[in-house]
Design a protein around this motif. Structure first.
Motif, PDB file in Angstrom:
ATOM      1  N   UNK B 165       0.830  -1.197   0.000  1.00 26.96           N
ATOM      2  CA  UNK B 165       0.000   0.000   0.000  1.00 26.96           C
ATOM      3  C   UNK B 165       0.867   1.251   0.000  1.00 26.96           C
ATOM      4  N   UNK B 166       2.118   1.107   0.354  1.00 20.59           N
ATOM      5  CA  UNK B 166       2.991   2.250   0.567  1.00 20.59           C
ATOM      6  C   UNK B 166       4.068   2.313  -0.504  1.00 20.59           C
ATOM      7  N   UNK B 167       4.791   3.403  -0.538  1.00 25.63           N
ATOM      8  CA  UNK B 167       5.890   3.539  -1.475  1.00 25.63           C
ATOM      9  C   UNK B 167       7.116   2.790  -0.983  1.00 25.63           C
ATOM     10  N   UNK B 168       8.236   3.033  -1.639  1.00 25.97           N
ATOM     11  CA  UNK B 168       9.444   2.304  -1.274  1.00 25.97           C
ATOM     12  C   UNK B 168       9.898   2.667   0.135  1.00 25.97           C
ATOM     13  N   UNK B 169       9.816   3.944   0.457  1.00 25.51           N
ATOM     14  CA  UNK B 169      10.197   4.386   1.791  1.00 25.51           C
ATOM     15  C   UNK B 169       8.947   4.750   2.580  1.00 25.51           C
ATOM     16  N   UNK B 170       8.964   4.410   3.851  1.00 26.85           N
ATOM     17  CA  UNK B 170       7.787   4.691   4.658  1.00 26.85           C
ATOM     18  C   UNK B 170       8.204   4.798   6.115  1.00 26.85           C
ATOM     19  N   UNK B 204      15.975  -0.331   8.394  1.00 30.38           N
ATOM     20  CA  UNK B 204      16.120   1.064   8.763  1.00 30.38           C
ATOM     21  C   UNK B 204      16.951   1.782   7.701  1.00 30.38           C
ATOM     22  N   UNK B 205      16.525   2.949   7.294  1.00 29.15           N
ATOM     23  CA  UNK B 205      17.385   3.742   6.415  1.00 29.15           C
ATOM     24  C   UNK B 205      17.931   4.905   7.238  1.00 29.15           C
ATOM     25  N   UNK B 206      18.868   5.644   6.653  1.00 25.40           N
ATOM     26  CA  UNK B 206      19.451   6.770   7.371  1.00 25.40           C
ATOM     27  C   UNK B 206      18.626   8.043   7.220  1.00 25.40           C
ATOM     28  N   UNK B 207      17.538   7.954   6.469  1.00 27.85           N
ATOM     29  CA  UNK B 207      16.795   9.168   6.139  1.00 27.85           C
ATOM     30  C   UNK B 207      15.565   9.365   7.004  1.00 27.85           C
ATOM     31  N   UNK B 208      15.114  10.598   7.011  1.00 24.70           N
ATOM     32  CA  UNK B 208      13.956  10.953   7.826  1.00 24.70           C
ATOM     33  C   UNK B 208      12.946  11.689   6.968  1.00 24.70           C
ATOM     34  N   UNK B 209      11.695  11.552   7.337  1.00 29.49           N
ATOM     35  CA  UNK B 209      10.650  12.258   6.614  1.00 29.49           C
ATOM     36  C   UNK B 209      10.519  13.668   7.182  1.00 29.49           C
ATOM     37  N   UNK B 210      10.802  14.664   6.348  1.00 27.71           N
ATOM     38  CA  UNK B 210      10.725  16.045   6.794  1.00 27.71           C
ATOM     39  C   UNK B 210       9.354  16.620   6.456  1.00 27.71           C
ATOM     40  N   UNK B 216      10.702  14.576  13.185  1.00 25.22           N
ATOM     41  CA  UNK B 216      10.705  13.843  11.914  1.00 25.22           C
ATOM     42  C   UNK B 216      10.953  12.353  12.131  1.00 25.22           C
ATOM     43  N   UNK B 217      10.070  11.512  11.635  1.00 28.97           N
ATOM     44  CA  UNK B 217      10.234  10.077  11.806  1.00 28.97           C
ATOM     45  C   UNK B 217      11.226   9.478  10.817  1.00 28.97           C
ATOM     46  N   UNK B 218      11.867   8.421  11.257  1.00 26.73           N
ATOM     47  CA  UNK B 218      12.827   7.724  10.411  1.00 26.73           C
ATOM     48  C   UNK B 218      12.092   6.989   9.293  1.00 26.73           C
ATOM     49  N   UNK B 219      12.740   6.906   8.134  1.00 23.66           N
ATOM     50  CA  UNK B 219      12.172   6.152   7.013  1.00 23.66           C
ATOM     51  C   UNK B 219      12.724   4.730   6.995  1.00 23.66           C
ATOM     52  N   UNK B 220      11.872   3.787   6.629  1.00 24.00           N
ATOM     53  CA  UNK B 220      12.251   2.382   6.544  1.00 24.00           C
ATOM     54  C   UNK B 220      11.996   1.869   5.133  1.00 24.00           C
ATOM     55  N   UNK B 221      12.491   0.663   4.896  1.00 25.72           N
ATOM     56  CA  UNK B 221      12.337   0.042   3.580  1.00 25.72           C
ATOM     57  C   UNK B 221      11.994  -1.421   3.800  1.00 25.72           C
ATOM     58  N   UNK B 222      11.154  -1.963   2.940  1.00 27.22           N
ATOM     59  CA  UNK B 222      10.780  -3.376   3.055  1.00 27.22           C
ATOM     60  C   UNK B 222      11.651  -4.214   2.135  1.00 27.22           C
TER      61      UNK B 222
END
Lengths: 236, 236
Positions: B165-170, B204-210, B216-222
């Motif tokens: 349901x989501x994109x690559x990063x969430x 876990x990725x090193x990026x955050x959703x701004x 800002x929450x951390x972005x993850x990847x499946x």
DNA sequence: GCTAGTTATAGTCATTTTGACTAGAACTGA
DNA sequence: TCAGTTCTAGTCAAAATGACTATAACTAGC
């Protein structure tokens, strides 16, 4: 029927033919260990393609029966079996499943009780095989059986399917043997029993199984409802 | 094709016609609460039977495509959507699904990402509906949607389907919102997050959703693999 | 630049579930 | 009566779950 004269564009939209097949599982004692193991009945192909190879029982869908009825009838006609559980597995429709023509097979899977399985017709062209020793089957039937096995193991872990291998009354050790046979593991009797006793669908009876050479185990009964797939949903 | 002259016994063995339909799910913000909810695109029937009623997108199976390809094509043609997840749901083959003729429908279910869903063609004859407010649909399509919903909820609990349901990063909160929308419950953020963090498929990725008005929450990847049903098994 | 509001995130603690194991109960066959 | 077997109840530590607390890190409004 003049199909021979159909031109290319007509053939391109002509519907593929539709067939029903069934993967039937039963538990039978292994020759080596005597412990129950999974067996599957297969029928020998008497015509091309794959003439002489073993295949899943199946046949065409007639116009006047539902898919499940067709599976049930076909199963009875080819093997003489009446299943205690019957559920749709998957519709297989790959382009090259049969070398001669495009066939879409709606495959069911069934469980039969050992008493039934013992009565089953066995002949030159119908034979039982251990599920883990099938050899090369016709069409894509090896893949179908693999998937059916995966589904069976899944449903078992889920909970409500083991009892269809057994009769109305059973001991908890028999249920454990079903799990051990299907999942191919050994389970701790005490812990397994604790889990079953915590599920409300399993009802204790006042009776015991006599005749073993050890303490007689109590008999139980399964009171859960069938299932939730569309075929079995709105039945009385 | 001389079908008109087929006699009764020929018609009795003639195969029912075969169709493909798809139940498509996407998350869209609810008008009332703004929180994501489940939506389904439907197409309006422009001919009998059930002319004027809403129905699942679908069409015939052509001779040169697999079942999944047919579902995929049909979904694109009728709604303009490209699904991020597509799985066979069930083959419906009851005798009286259509008043005019015997039809066996092989139904798929699909998930699309909100970005896709926003681009989707919407017109007089294609419209999105909240999954819990569909009204009366053509054929047995209400029952089919019910079953698809049940399967979706099941698969979700199982584990590997929410991410489609989501994109690559969430963010983990977005995953939680998917669960809350589909299961229609509220979940404790801290406990939910602990569970997700213990599953190895979520990286876990090193990026955050701004851009939010808070930390800002951390972005993850499946990183999990698709699935295990036959259509998706042996693909490269 | 301070403060209130909001969500993210880590951590605590009691309860429940699970897995490994012990031990007595109840039968049969020798 | 005893040895062998399975049935069955129970113990105990480890792991998972559910309810909850507290702090971190940002924005918006003053």
């Amino acid at each position: 029927m003049y199909m021979g004269s159909a031109n290319v564009s007509e053939r391109a939209v002509a519907a593929p033919s539709l067939a029903i097949s069934t993967v039937i599982f039963a538990l039978r004692p292994s020759e080596s260990s005597g412990r129950p193991t999974l067996w599957i009945p297969l029928v020998r192909r008497i015509r091309e393609p794959f003439k002489g190879l073993w295949a899943l029982p199946g046949g065409p869908l007639t116009h006047s029966e539902s898919l499940q009825d067709a599976a049930s009838r076909n199963l009875r006609e080819t093997t003489g079996l009446a299943p205690s559980y019957l559920e749709q597995l998957y519709a297989f429709g790959g382009l090259h499943r049969s070398p001669s023509q495009r066939v879409v097979s709606i495959v069911y899977w069934a469980l039969v009780q050992p008493t039934e399985a013992a009565l089953a017709d066995e002949s030159e062209n119908v034979k039982w095989f251990r599920a883990d020793r099938l050899g090369d089957l016709a069409f894509d039937h090896n893949a179908i059986v693999d998937y059916a096995l995966w589904r069976l193991r899944n449903k078992l872990a889920y909970g409500s399917v083991a009892y269809h291998f057994l009769g109305e009354y059973f001991t908890l050790a028999q249920v454990r043997e079903v799990y051990e046979a299907v999942l191919d593991t050994r389970l701790d009797p005490a812990n397994f029993r604790r889990q079953l006793k915590s599920t409300p669908e399993i009802e204790e009876t006042g009776e015991y199984l006599q005749g073993g050479k050890h303490r007689p185990p109590r008999l139980y009964r399964y009171t859960g409802r069938p299932g939730l797939d569309p075929d079995n949903r709105s039945k009385p």
